[in-house]
Write a protein that holds these residues in place. Sequence first.
Motif, short mmCIF file in Angstrom:
data_model
loop_
_atom_site.label_atom_id
_atom_site.label_comp_id
_atom_site.label_asym_id
_atom_site.label_seq_id
_atom_site.Cartn_x
_atom_site.Cartn_y
_atom_site.Cartn_z
N VAL A 19 0.83 -1.21 0.00
CA VAL A 19 0.00 0.00 0.00
C VAL A 19 0.87 1.26 0.00
O VAL A 19 0.62 2.19 -0.77
CB VAL A 19 -1.00 0.00 1.18
N ALA A 20 1.90 1.32 0.82
CA ALA A 20 2.75 2.52 0.89
C ALA A 20 3.43 2.81 -0.45
O ALA A 20 3.38 3.95 -0.93
CB ALA A 20 3.77 2.40 2.01
N PRO A 21 4.05 1.82 -1.12
CA PRO A 21 4.63 2.10 -2.44
C PRO A 21 3.58 2.49 -3.47
O PRO A 21 3.83 3.34 -4.34
CB PRO A 21 5.32 0.79 -2.83
N ALA A 24 2.75 6.11 -2.87
CA ALA A 24 3.85 6.94 -3.36
C ALA A 24 3.79 7.04 -4.88
O ALA A 24 4.07 8.11 -5.45
CB ALA A 24 5.19 6.35 -2.91
N TYR A 25 3.42 5.97 -5.55
CA TYR A 25 3.26 5.98 -7.01
C TYR A 25 2.15 6.95 -7.41
O TYR A 25 2.31 7.74 -8.34
CB TYR A 25 2.96 4.56 -7.49
N LEU A 26 1.03 6.90 -6.68
CA LEU A 26 -0.06 7.84 -6.97
C LEU A 26 0.38 9.28 -6.72
O LEU A 26 0.03 10.18 -7.49
CB LEU A 26 -1.29 7.50 -6.12
N ASP A 27 1.15 9.52 -5.66
CA ASP A 27 1.67 10.86 -5.39
C ASP A 27 2.53 11.35 -6.56
O ASP A 27 2.46 12.53 -6.94
CB ASP A 27 2.49 10.89 -4.10
N ALA A 31 1.89 14.57 -8.91
CA ALA A 31 2.90 15.62 -9.09
C ALA A 31 3.16 15.88 -10.58
O ALA A 31 3.49 17.01 -10.96
CB ALA A 31 4.20 15.23 -8.39
N ARG A 32 2.98 14.86 -11.40
CA ARG A 32 3.18 15.00 -12.85
C ARG A 32 1.91 15.47 -13.57
O ARG A 32 1.89 15.60 -14.78
CB ARG A 32 3.65 13.66 -13.41
N GLY A 33 0.83 15.71 -12.80
CA GLY A 33 -0.41 16.20 -13.38
C GLY A 33 -1.24 15.14 -14.08
O GLY A 33 -2.14 15.47 -14.85
N LEU A 34 -0.96 13.88 -13.79
CA LEU A 34 -1.66 12.78 -14.46
C LEU A 34 -2.82 12.20 -13.65
O LEU A 34 -3.63 11.47 -14.20
CB LEU A 34 -0.68 11.65 -14.80
N LEU A 35 -2.89 12.49 -12.36
CA LEU A 35 -3.90 11.89 -11.50
C LEU A 35 -5.03 12.88 -11.25
O LEU A 35 -4.81 13.98 -10.74
CB LEU A 35 -3.28 11.47 -10.17
N ALA A 64 -0.74 1.79 -15.48
CA ALA A 64 -1.31 0.82 -14.54
C ALA A 64 -0.36 -0.36 -14.33
O ALA A 64 -0.20 -0.84 -13.21
CB ALA A 64 -2.66 0.33 -15.05
N ALA A 65 0.28 -0.82 -15.40
CA ALA A 65 1.20 -1.96 -15.30
C ALA A 65 2.43 -1.63 -14.46
O ALA A 65 3.05 -2.53 -13.89
CB ALA A 65 1.62 -2.41 -16.69
N ALA A 66 2.79 -0.34 -14.36
CA ALA A 66 3.95 0.08 -13.57
C ALA A 66 3.60 0.35 -12.11
O ALA A 66 4.50 0.62 -11.30
CB ALA A 66 4.58 1.32 -14.20
N ASP A 67 2.33 0.27 -11.76
CA ASP A 67 1.89 0.47 -10.38
C ASP A 67 2.42 -0.68 -9.52
O ASP A 67 2.36 -1.84 -9.92
CB ASP A 67 0.35 0.47 -10.35
N PRO A 68 2.96 -0.38 -8.33
CA PRO A 68 3.45 -1.45 -7.46
C PRO A 68 2.41 -2.54 -7.17
O PRO A 68 2.78 -3.70 -6.96
CB PRO A 68 3.84 -0.72 -6.17
N LEU A 69 1.13 -2.19 -7.18
CA LEU A 69 0.10 -3.23 -6.99
C LEU A 69 0.18 -4.27 -8.09
O LEU A 69 0.02 -5.47 -7.83
CB LEU A 69 -1.30 -2.59 -7.00
N ALA A 70 0.42 -3.83 -9.32
CA ALA A 70 0.53 -4.76 -10.45
C ALA A 70 1.89 -5.45 -10.46
O ALA A 70 1.97 -6.66 -10.70
CB ALA A 70 0.32 -4.01 -11.77
N LEU A 71 2.95 -4.70 -10.20
CA LEU A 71 4.29 -5.27 -10.25
C LEU A 71 4.49 -6.39 -9.25
O LEU A 71 5.23 -7.34 -9.52
CB LEU A 71 5.34 -4.17 -10.01
N THR A 72 3.84 -6.29 -8.10
CA THR A 72 3.97 -7.33 -7.07
C THR A 72 2.94 -8.44 -7.22
O THR A 72 3.00 -9.43 -6.50
CB THR A 72 3.82 -6.72 -5.66
N GLY A 73 1.98 -8.26 -8.11
CA GLY A 73 0.92 -9.25 -8.28
C GLY A 73 -0.12 -9.22 -7.17
O GLY A 73 -0.94 -10.11 -7.07
N SER A 74 -0.09 -8.17 -6.34
CA SER A 74 -1.03 -8.07 -5.23
C SER A 74 -2.45 -7.79 -5.68
O SER A 74 -3.41 -8.13 -5.00
CB SER A 74 -0.59 -6.96 -4.27
N SER A 75 -2.57 -7.10 -6.82
CA SER A 75 -3.89 -6.72 -7.34
C SER A 75 -3.89 -6.88 -8.85
O SER A 75 -2.85 -6.79 -9.50
CB SER A 75 -4.22 -5.27 -6.99
#
Length: 92
Positions: A19-21, A24-27, A31-35, A64-75
């Motif tokens: 969740v923390a990573p 941080a990814y969403l932050d 910051a890049r104006g994408l969210l 989405a594929a670079a989100d830590p949730l996807a990279l770890t297979g958690s979601s």
Amino acid sequence: MKHYLVIAMRRPGFDPAVVAPHLAYLDDLDARGLLAASGPFADGSGGAYVLRGLASLGEAQAVAAADPLALTGSSSLEAREWTLAARGKGQA
């Protein structure tokens, strides 16, 4: 402007340490104006976020594929082009 809805659904064995990573990814996206918006589902099954300023669905899928949730297979994450409809006060 196109918007993309990313739906993240937790998989069995979800590790809360991701969740923390993820936040941080969403932050960083913000910051890049994408969210445009983000948040968890009330039932704890996952969450969603809205991306803006991207050129294509493929680009949103890459984010989405670079989100830590996807990279770890958690979601499992799915990105869809989303038509954001403005509604007046009192409308759903």
